[in-house]
Design a protein around this motif. Structure first.
Motif, PDB file in Angstrom:
ATOM      1  N   PHE A  70      17.319   8.819  10.104  1.00  0.00           N
ATOM      2  CA  PHE A  70      16.905   7.248  10.015  1.00  0.00           C
ATOM      3  C   PHE A  70      15.641   7.279   8.980  1.00  0.00           C
ATOM      4  O   PHE A  70      15.284   6.916   8.276  1.00  0.00           O
ATOM      5  N   LEU A  71      14.595   8.697   9.487  1.00  0.00           N
ATOM      6  CA  LEU A  71      13.351   8.705   8.594  1.00  0.00           C
ATOM      7  C   LEU A  71      13.835   9.185   7.289  1.00  0.00           C
ATOM      8  O   LEU A  71      13.280   8.724   6.266  1.00  0.00           O
ATOM      9  N   LEU A  72      14.578  10.090   7.403  1.00  0.00           N
ATOM     10  CA  LEU A  72      15.082  10.717   5.991  1.00  0.00           C
ATOM     11  C   LEU A  72      15.470   9.363   5.035  1.00  0.00           C
ATOM     12  O   LEU A  72      15.445   9.327   3.722  1.00  0.00           O
ATOM     13  N   ALA A  73      16.418   8.679   5.709  1.00  0.00           N
ATOM     14  CA  ALA A  73      16.828   7.603   4.970  1.00  0.00           C
ATOM     15  C   ALA A  73      15.885   6.908   4.236  1.00  0.00           C
ATOM     16  O   ALA A  73      15.916   6.369   3.181  1.00  0.00           O
ATOM     17  N   ALA A  74      14.798   6.294   5.302  1.00  0.00           N
ATOM     18  CA  ALA A  74      13.750   5.637   4.917  1.00  0.00           C
ATOM     19  C   ALA A  74      13.038   6.255   3.752  1.00  0.00           C
ATOM     20  O   ALA A  74      12.646   5.347   2.592  1.00  0.00           O
ATOM     21  N   PHE A 117       5.023   8.551   5.995  1.00  0.00           N
ATOM     22  CA  PHE A 117       6.240   9.026   5.977  1.00  0.00           C
ATOM     23  C   PHE A 117       5.970  10.699   6.091  1.00  0.00           C
ATOM     24  O   PHE A 117       6.833  11.373   6.664  1.00  0.00           O
ATOM     25  N   ARG A 118       5.217  11.149   5.237  1.00  0.00           N
ATOM     26  CA  ARG A 118       5.061  12.516   5.343  1.00  0.00           C
ATOM     27  C   ARG A 118       4.430  13.288   6.562  1.00  0.00           C
ATOM     28  O   ARG A 118       4.805  14.315   7.125  1.00  0.00           O
ATOM     29  N   ARG A 146       0.996  -1.217  -0.043  1.00  0.00           N
ATOM     30  CA  ARG A 146       0.038  -0.072   0.026  1.00  0.00           C
ATOM     31  C   ARG A 146       0.963   1.332   0.167  1.00  0.00           C
ATOM     32  O   ARG A 146       0.997   1.909   1.017  1.00  0.00           O
ATOM     33  N   PRO A 147       1.467   1.580  -1.127  1.00  0.00           N
ATOM     34  CA  PRO A 147       2.462   2.352  -1.140  1.00  0.00           C
ATOM     35  C   PRO A 147       1.945   3.781  -0.852  1.00  0.00           C
ATOM     36  O   PRO A 147       2.696   4.732  -0.247  1.00  0.00           O
ATOM     37  N   GLU A 148       0.624   4.330  -1.269  1.00  0.00           N
ATOM     38  CA  GLU A 148       0.167   5.413  -1.016  1.00  0.00           C
ATOM     39  C   GLU A 148      -0.034   5.635   0.382  1.00  0.00           C
ATOM     40  O   GLU A 148       0.262   6.798   0.974  1.00  0.00           O
ATOM     41  N   ASP A 149      -0.321   4.616   1.070  1.00  0.00           N
ATOM     42  CA  ASP A 149      -0.472   4.868   2.800  1.00  0.00           C
ATOM     43  C   ASP A 149       0.956   4.883   3.326  1.00  0.00           C
ATOM     44  O   ASP A 149       1.098   5.640   4.249  1.00  0.00           O
ATOM     45  N   ALA A 150       1.866   4.121   2.602  1.00  0.00           N
ATOM     46  CA  ALA A 150       3.152   4.377   3.150  1.00  0.00           C
ATOM     47  C   ALA A 150       3.716   5.892   3.103  1.00  0.00           C
ATOM     48  O   ALA A 150       4.439   6.344   4.078  1.00  0.00           O
TER      49      ALA A 150
END
Lengths: 385, 376
Positions: free
Chosen positions: A234-238, A222-223, A214-218
């Motif tokens: 680490f958030l930036l890296a992911a 993230f946002r 579910r990439p849209e949810d992902a």
């Protein structure tokens, strides 16, 4: 490494005048209250070197500084501060906690687990000890044991954190969908949770959403995490990896602007730079190569995952990448470590080398379409499914 | 606050410890003079490390000026000379000739450059270096030493840490033994993880405990007969791949890797199929081992190229790698042969292992071949 390496020796120089600034120290004690405090504690220690509690306090503060700023020298200073206490076998939980943290930082996981257990034994309500043990078990792909630590943590920690700990462990045990549901419900119902906990939960949710295809949810998670305005490499890296995997390199470049000082983000910058034909790509690649060489020179093996990815995707040396990934997998067995081992084994045409990761995938019930696809490709090349 | 840190910590840990900066290292180069008694030393120490111990930043503004550094030159020299010592023939070597302090830039900042010499008297045996800079305040600190023995061009790298603070400096050439050992191990490792090489060898070895009589497989009578057969196959394979591995590693011959990989896969198919037919080819397996061994050598060479060869010890590395490959092979043979010999009279071995096994090997390898040849 050759003697003429640029790392080693160049021509020394003598500055022209005394006023010339020759070095900027990383954080000015004058501006940074945390650093100022620990500096003053160090001065106190010089006057009373026998003060064990002071040593532990200094170590704890240096370790927190290392975590916040990613500077390994602070880890060294923390170790140095408590080193003289080791022979006395202290009965202070704080000592064993910080010692365990330092041991895990150096990837000495068994020693870290033992130290943290000692801390929990001395202070059964010390939530940190269970949390760190859970995290170490997850790194070692021992999700069931991690889950047990999360249960011990639950009555001692804030609710979202406890749910997150459990969900993270369960998602590694073939219960991805319920874990995701539970955590996303809890995250939605906990607007009062501390931002750091929400950041952690959102990033985990983004990863789980990816595994659920579910990439849209992902992206939404993230946002939301980025919107918390906490700087977290680490958030930036992911998120950068997410963008890179979707051919959105220009966005990754924008996201990571100015982050060259972080090894893990410099790697993503180099990858995004190449993908987007950015003129700085070569410079980033060269800088990264130099850092990996420097680490290899001192016998540092703390970022083998990054080095493996660098060899695989930038240097195009799959054999070397596989070697690093295999070495890394001996200690770190998170899904991303397994994935790197599988990818490099595939690229090097040595499916048998991926066997440890494949065995984990078969036995854990871990669900991830990307890993499943890799395992199929490996099976086609002669690895066991 | 505590909880916040706790979460952060676990969050950081869950992503593995990442380093945004370099840990503390100092760089030392030590060279023995032609007179075999003087040691010349250049020592680069990070200004940041010196500041941590000596508080160079006197005004505390976070910036080190050349004046702040230079005015503490004596303290810096004193610290350095107290944290480094050479011992030759049981006697400490006294310092001489300190050069004026200079600076140099490294990838992670500016370093003080110290230059001095030590007078050791005639260097015979037993030269030792003791290093202890910063170990009391930062046990993760390392001293990275480049040591050049008398008359040696190539320096030897040594790493000094808390638990290796005292090390002998070899007066001989850089240890050839070390290079050899390392490449032997690489060779062993690569045959073990090289599935295609293993299958090829196994396909050739499966019939070694049997002999062909009247169009049927019969068990051999003695271990000796099986052993002779194994030795012929292994020797031929070894000889062949050593030849091409050497030629390729020395840059004399090169073949496109897709061709090499495809032919390697094909060789496994051919070797396995020969077992099913049991014709002339299966009696001359040593010949097959030799011919295809030539191609497998190119496969090993690409591995070796990926590892990188030390230019100063090219031949040594090559020999080491080759020996390692042989040792890896022998280990496989040592497991296979006793098992196969014990089972040779059983129908299970003749049908289940030899026939079905060869068929499976052929199928797997056929798939590899298709994949590699057509780049699927």
């Amino acid at each position: 490494m050759s003697f003429t390496s640029p790392l080693a020796q160049a021509a020394p120089f003598t500055p022209a005048n005394d006023a010339e600034v020759v070095e900027r120290l990383p954080a000015r004690a004058a501006d940074d209250p945390t650093l100022r405090r620990v500096e003053s504690l160090r001065k106190q220690l010089a006057a009373q070197p026998q003060d064990a509690a002071l040593r532990i306090e200094i170590a704890r503060r240096y370790f927190d500084l290392a975590m916040a700023q990613g500077d390994p020298r602070y880890v060294g200073y923390a170790s140095g501060a408590i080193a003289p206490l080791a022979s006395a076998d202290p009965r202070d939980a704080a000592y064993w906690l910080v010692r365990g943290q330092l041991e895990q930082y150096n990837h000495d996981f068994e020693a870290a687990l033992a130290s943290l257990a000692r801390a929990a034994e001395l202070a059964p309500a010390l939530a940190d000890a269970y949390a760190w043990r859970a995290a170490i078990f997850m790194v070692q792909a021992r999700a069931r044991e991690a889950l047990a630590e999360c249960e011990r943590l639950a009555p001692l920690a804030e609710p979202l954190w406890a749910v997150g700990c459990r969900a993270y462990a369960r998602a590694g045990l073939g219960e991805l969908q319920p874990a995701f549901d539970e955590l996303s419900r809890a995250a939605g119902a906990s607007p009062q949770a501390t931002p750091a906990v929400r950041l952690w939960a959102d990033t985990r949710l983004a990863e789980m959403a990816l595994r659920l295809q579910r990439p849209e949810d992902a992206e939404r998670f993230f946002r939301r995490a980025l919107g918390l305005d906490i700087t977290d490499q680490f958030l930036l890296a992911a998120y950068a990896d997410f963008l890179l995997a979707r051919q959105r390199a220009p966005e990754a470049l924008k996201l990571l602007a100015g982050w060259e000082r972080s090894d893990i983000l410099l790697l993503r910058l180099a990858l995004a730079g190449r993908a987007a034909n950015d003129p700085r790509a070569n410079e980033w690649t060269g800088e990264l190569r130099e850092r990996f060489q420097a680490a290899a020179r001192r016998g540092d093996t703390l970022h083998e995952w990054e080095a493996a990815r660098f060899e695989l995707e930038v240097e195009n040396r799959p054999e070397r990448a596989l070697q690093l990934a295999a070495e890394n997998y001996k200690k770190q067995k998170e899904p991303r470590d397994a994935e790197m081992l599988m990818r490099t084994a595939l690229a090097a045409n040595r499916p048998a080398a991926a066997e440890p990761a494949l065995a984990w995938l078969r036995s854990s019930g871990y669900q991830d379409p990307a890993l499943a696809a890799l395992s199929q490709q490996l099976a086609a090349k002669g690895g066991q499914r | 606050m505590k909880r916040l840190l706790l979460t952060l910590a676990v969050w950081l840990l869950a992503h593995g410890a990442a380093l945004a900066h370099k840990p503390s290292d100092s760089y030392l180069s030590v060279q023995a003079g032609e007179d075999r008694s003087t040691l010349t030393i250049r020592w680069d120490i990070a200004l940041r490390d010196l500041d941590y111990v000596l508080q160079l930043d006197r005004d505390g503004n976070g910036e080190l000026t050349w004046g702040e550094v230079r005015s503490r030159e004596a303290d810096i020299q004193r610290l350095a000379s107290g944290r480094l010592s050479f011992v030759a023939n049981g006697q400490p070597c006294p310092w001489s000739d300190a050069a004026p302090l200079q600076l140099d830039r490294h990838s992670d900042g500016t370093y003080a450059v110290l230059g001095f010499a030590a007078q050791c008297g005639p260097l015979a045996q037993g030269l030792t270096l003791r290093y202890s800079l910063l170990f009391d305040v930062d046990p993760t600190h390392r001293g990275l030493v480049q040591w050049r023995a008398p008359g040696e061009e190539q320096p030897q790298p040594l790493v000094f840490a808390v638990d290796s603070a005292e090390q002998p400096l070899s007066l001989e050439a850089p240890s050839a033994w070390e290079t050899l050992r390392q490449y032997v191990w690489e060779g062993v490792w690569h045959i073990w993880i090289g599935f295609d090489h293993i299958l090829f060898l196994l396909a050739l070895l499966l019939p070694a405990v049997l002999r062909r009589q009247d169009g049927r497989w019969q068990p051999v009578d003695s271990l000796r007969a099986a052993l002779v057969d194994v030795v012929k196959v292994v020797t031929a394979f070894t000889l062949a791949h050593s030849i091409t591995l050497s030629l390729a590693a020395l840059g004399l011959v090169s073949l496109p890797s897709r061709l090499v990989e495809s032919v390697i896969a094909a060789s496994v198919v051919v070797a396995a199929l020969a077992n099913l037919r049991g014709g002339r080819a299966s009696r001359r397996r040593w010949l097959m081992a030799f011919i295809f061994g030539l191609i497998h050598g190119f496969g090993f060479a690409s591995v070796l190229a990926d590892l990188g060869l030390p230019q100063n010890a090219l031949v040594l590395a090559l020999v080491g790698f080759n020996v390692g490959v042989e040792l890896g092979q022998l280990a496989i043979v040592a497991v296979f042969l006793p098992l196969a010999f014990a089972l040779r009279r059983t129908g299970f071995y003749r049908v289940g292992v030899l026939q079905v096994g060869s068929l499976l090997i052929a199928l797997v390898a056929l798939w590899w071949f298709v994949e590699r040849a057509f780049d699927l």
